[in-house]
Design a protein around this motif. Structure first.
Motif, short mmCIF file in Angstrom:
data_model
loop_
_atom_site.label_atom_id
_atom_site.label_comp_id
_atom_site.label_asym_id
_atom_site.label_seq_id
_atom_site.Cartn_x
_atom_site.Cartn_y
_atom_site.Cartn_z
N GLY A 1 0.69 -1.21 0.02
CA GLY A 1 -0.01 -0.22 -0.11
C GLY A 1 0.83 1.01 0.04
O GLY A 1 0.49 2.35 -1.03
N ALA A 2 1.83 1.10 0.91
CA ALA A 2 3.13 2.46 0.50
C ALA A 2 3.25 2.81 -0.53
O ALA A 2 3.68 3.87 -1.08
CB ALA A 2 4.55 2.25 1.83
N ILE A 3 3.33 1.62 -1.34
CA ILE A 3 4.35 1.78 -3.07
C ILE A 3 2.96 2.86 -3.76
O ILE A 3 4.02 3.98 -3.99
CB ILE A 3 4.30 0.50 -3.70
N PHE A 4 1.95 2.70 -3.54
CA PHE A 4 0.86 3.07 -4.53
C PHE A 4 0.75 4.91 -3.06
O PHE A 4 0.95 5.83 -3.89
CB PHE A 4 -0.90 2.83 -4.01
N LEU A 5 0.80 5.16 -1.87
CA LEU A 5 0.75 5.91 -1.64
C LEU A 5 2.02 6.69 -1.23
O LEU A 5 2.26 8.19 -1.87
CB LEU A 5 1.29 6.13 0.51
N GLY A 6 3.01 6.13 -1.82
CA GLY A 6 4.10 7.57 -2.23
C GLY A 6 4.48 7.49 -3.33
O GLY A 6 4.81 9.23 -3.71
N LEU A 7 3.96 7.16 -4.54
CA LEU A 7 4.10 7.74 -6.34
C LEU A 7 2.52 8.98 -5.97
O LEU A 7 3.07 9.54 -6.80
CB LEU A 7 3.97 6.62 -6.70
N SER A 8 2.15 8.77 -4.99
CA SER A 8 0.93 9.18 -4.92
C SER A 8 1.30 11.13 -4.66
O SER A 8 0.42 12.11 -5.08
CB SER A 8 -0.95 9.22 -4.29
N GLY A 9 2.19 10.80 -3.66
CA GLY A 9 2.74 12.62 -3.62
C GLY A 9 3.21 13.52 -4.35
O GLY A 9 3.81 14.68 -3.89
N LEU A 10 3.58 12.63 -5.96
CA LEU A 10 4.49 13.92 -6.56
C LEU A 10 3.02 14.42 -7.00
O LEU A 10 3.99 15.58 -7.44
CB LEU A 10 4.59 12.76 -7.63
N MET A 11 2.33 14.68 -7.26
CA MET A 11 1.70 15.98 -7.88
C MET A 11 1.39 17.29 -7.53
O MET A 11 1.81 17.42 -7.73
CB MET A 11 -0.06 14.84 -8.15
N GLY A 12 0.69 16.85 -6.00
CA GLY A 12 0.32 18.10 -5.23
C GLY A 12 1.96 18.98 -5.48
O GLY A 12 1.33 20.43 -5.69
N SER B 1 -3.06 12.49 -0.59
CA SER B 1 -1.89 12.57 -0.43
C SER B 1 -1.06 14.82 -0.47
O SER B 1 -0.51 14.74 -0.52
CB SER B 1 -0.78 11.84 -0.09
N GLY B 2 -2.41 14.08 -1.82
CA GLY B 2 -2.15 16.05 -2.32
C GLY B 2 -2.64 17.01 -1.57
O GLY B 2 -2.07 18.51 -2.07
N ASP B 3 -3.35 17.02 -0.40
CA ASP B 3 -3.96 17.92 0.85
C ASP B 3 -2.76 18.60 0.97
O ASP B 3 -2.59 19.09 1.50
CB ASP B 3 -5.10 17.00 1.05
N TRP B 4 -1.91 17.30 1.01
CA TRP B 4 -0.99 17.69 2.53
C TRP B 4 0.54 17.76 1.92
O TRP B 4 1.26 18.99 1.53
CB TRP B 4 -0.03 16.64 3.39
N THR B 5 1.22 17.52 0.48
CA THR B 5 1.51 18.21 -0.02
C THR B 5 1.77 19.31 -1.29
O THR B 5 2.87 19.70 -1.33
CB THR B 5 2.48 16.65 -1.13
N ARG B 6 0.96 19.11 -1.68
CA ARG B 6 0.77 20.93 -2.37
C ARG B 6 1.12 21.59 -1.62
O ARG B 6 1.68 22.87 -1.40
CB ARG B 6 -0.97 21.14 -2.44
N HIS B 7 1.50 22.10 -0.54
CA HIS B 7 1.66 22.79 0.85
C HIS B 7 3.56 23.18 0.96
O HIS B 7 3.98 23.52 1.72
CB HIS B 7 1.25 22.52 2.39
N ILE B 8 4.12 21.69 0.02
CA ILE B 8 5.48 21.89 0.04
C ILE B 8 6.19 22.35 -1.31
O ILE B 8 5.37 21.26 -3.36
CB ILE B 8 5.75 20.11 -0.23
N SER B 9 6.95 22.84 -1.60
CA SER B 9 7.52 23.55 -2.94
C SER B 9 8.66 22.70 -3.48
O SER B 9 9.61 22.19 -2.64
CB SER B 9 8.51 25.07 -2.18
N PRO B 10 8.58 22.39 -4.72
CA PRO B 10 9.21 21.34 -4.84
C PRO B 10 10.63 22.11 -5.49
O PRO B 10 11.73 21.29 -5.86
CB PRO B 10 8.89 20.80 -6.71
#
Length: 509
Positions: A82-93, A241-250
């Motif tokens: 499950g963590a594989i799907f979760l980890g990759l899902s954080g890329l978009m935000g 996960s994008g709810d949280w990662t959108r607050h992170i600067s790439p």
């Protein structure tokens, strides 16, 4: 976050100032207003999982008849998948500056991204209700045990109300308040759990071999179902996960660091909390205080000494509140995405009200609770292929998003590079539908058994089947019907004529 001056690596209000309500909803968050960092993702996944709504996942392997070591290995294996799907899902935000459902408009079309909003919104709503349910039950059970009262329905109803009000307050304030509460919860709830290991160790036996009465006919089948349950629970967080990662600067943090943090959070954050639930459950079963028909909460409360009850009270109230906040915050974002007339605060209030209503209605009408359980089981068939499609698209396009065109639907406009046909991308919609239907054919739940489930021993194979179809289908679809150059950004389009671009407001109404 927005509306308050934060230090570079802080998510709390400056000293002497009251926290401000977050202004941003699903709109693009500018780079200079992003104050979060990858380590916050681990805080979210571990701190937000220290609650009975997550502990209960560890109860199931033991209730299915598995012994301690079989349960533990199934939990860690499932959490890793499950963590594989979760980890990759954080890329978009970080690249789109918005949440995952809105980001998915780049692949499903700006109107087709409503699929993601509905999936995330309904899942978050169900999980929020379950968190209030289990947290309220734990709070009520501990109070009843501590004060020696008979099982009292009024205590439960009041406990639900206390949790709901607290959840609403924190959710409305937004991301910074959620993170502040989690930073307090993490060490305090963690201490309660560590002490709990010593408390439950009196009845725990590592050699506990299980009941031998396997819920799914054999030890292997029960192990697989337990692993898939853990995988589905961890991967269910992928949609938001994008709810949280959108607050992170790439620009400050690499994609690799974000993915790795989410991966670790899924395995050693959520997975560890599953293990705590399995540990306490094994102790309750070994002590003869529980069986497969016993409520998890009552089973683990009944065997502890009276002095440990306040710790369970804390886990039920504080941690249960935090887990529910994570979900109602996400539901608020998705409600505002589905109904653009609502701003984030209005949508969050509506989401909290709906979650509370589900809890109270479900308390008196148990079919609501069972219906939610069935829905969450089936949800994986729809959400996993959705995650595969958006992650594949993100990698294929190397993380490029036209952040202005992504917001067309929210502004009630038309046009842009993600408009496709009437706001929908038929290719991805068909692939997603085929994958979801295939997953349903292999699904097993309390409502029905898929006609193809017998091919894999009668266990629930919806996650595997739907994910594989999407994974195999993505390169085939993109090979036959390649995307237009515009969606890959300037690097793939090549030199462009110097022509002024119209502002978003000039798009066709």
């Amino acid at each position: 976050m927005v509306g308050m001056d934060l230090d570079k690596d802080s998510n709390t209000a400056p000293r002497g100032r009251l926290p401000q309500v977050e202004r941003h909803g699903i709109d693009y968050i500018p780079e200079d207003e992003r104050r979060s960092r990858p380590s916050n993702l681990y805080v979210l996944l571990l701190g937000g999982s220290m609650t009975f709504g997550v502990f209960i996942i560890g109860w199931y392997p033991i209730a299915f008849g598995l012994g301690w070591w079989s349960a533990a290995t199934s939990i860690m294996a499932g959490s890793a998948v499950g963590a594989i799907f979760l980890g990759l899902s954080g890329l978009m935000g970080p690249h789109s500056g918005t949440n995952n459902p809105v980001s998915s408009g780049a692949y499903f079309g700006v109107a087709g991204r409503l699929i993601g909003s509905v999936l995330e919104g309904t899942a978050s709503l169900a999980f929020a209700a379950i968190s209030i349910w289990t947290g309220g039950d734990a709070l009520a059970s501990a109070l009843i045990r501590f004060f020696g009262m008979p099982d009292n329905e009024v205590v439960r109803l009041v406990a639900y109300g206390v949790l709901s009000i607290t959840v609403t307050f924190i959710s409305v304030f937004g991301h910074h308040s959620m993170m502040a509460s989690l930073r307090f919860i993490l060490p305090t709830a963690g201490l309660c759990m560590i002490i709990g290991l010593f408390v439950y160790s009196r009845d725990f036996d590592a050699s506990y071999a299980g009941t031998g009465d396997y819920a799914f006919g054999s030890q292997l089948n029960s192990w697989l179902v337990s692993a898939l349950l853990c995988a589905a629970t961890v991967s269910s967080y992928a949609a938001y996960s994008g709810d949280w990662t959108r607050h992170i600067s790439p620009k400050k943090y690499s994609d690799r660091r974000i993915v790795l943090t989410l991966l670790i959070g899924g395995i050693f954050g959520m997975g560890v909390c599953f293990l705590w639930g399995a540990f306490t459950s094994a102790a309750a079963f070994n002590a003869g205080a529980a069986d497969a028909d016993t409520s998890f909460v009552f089973g683990v409360v009944d065997i502890v000494p009276l002095w440990y009850i306040p710790a369970l009270l804390y886990l039920g109230l504080a941690s249960g509140t935090t887990q529910a906040v994570i979900n109602t915050y996400g539901t608020g974002l998705d409600t505002s995405a589905i109904f653009p007339r609502f701003n984030r605060i209005q949508a969050t209030l509506l989401a909290c009200g709906l979650a509370t209503a589900l809890v109270y209605v479900g308390h008196f009408y148990d079919r609501i609770e069972s219906g939610m359980s069935i829905y969450l089981q089936l949800l994986v068939c729809f959400s996993i292929p959705w995650v595969v499609i958006v992650v594949y698209g993100h990698v294929l396009r190397r993380g490029y998003y036209d952040v202005d065109d992504l917001q067309v639907f929210n502004r009630r406009l038309r046009g842009g590079i993600y408009w496709y046909r009437g706001g929908l991308n038929p290719r991805m919609l068909v692939l997603w539908s085929v994958a979801a239907v295939t997953g349903m054919l292999f699904s097993v739940n309390d409502a029905y058994t898929g006609p193809l489930a017998f091919m894999i021993g009668g266990i629930d194979g919806g996650l595997i089947a739907s994910g594989l179809v999407a994974l195999i289908g993505c390169p085939i679809v993109h090979r036959i019907w390649p995307d237009k150059p515009d969606v890959f950004g300037p690097a793939r389009r090549g030199p462009q004529p110097s022509v002024a671009q119209p502002p978003a407001a000039a798009l066709e109404h």
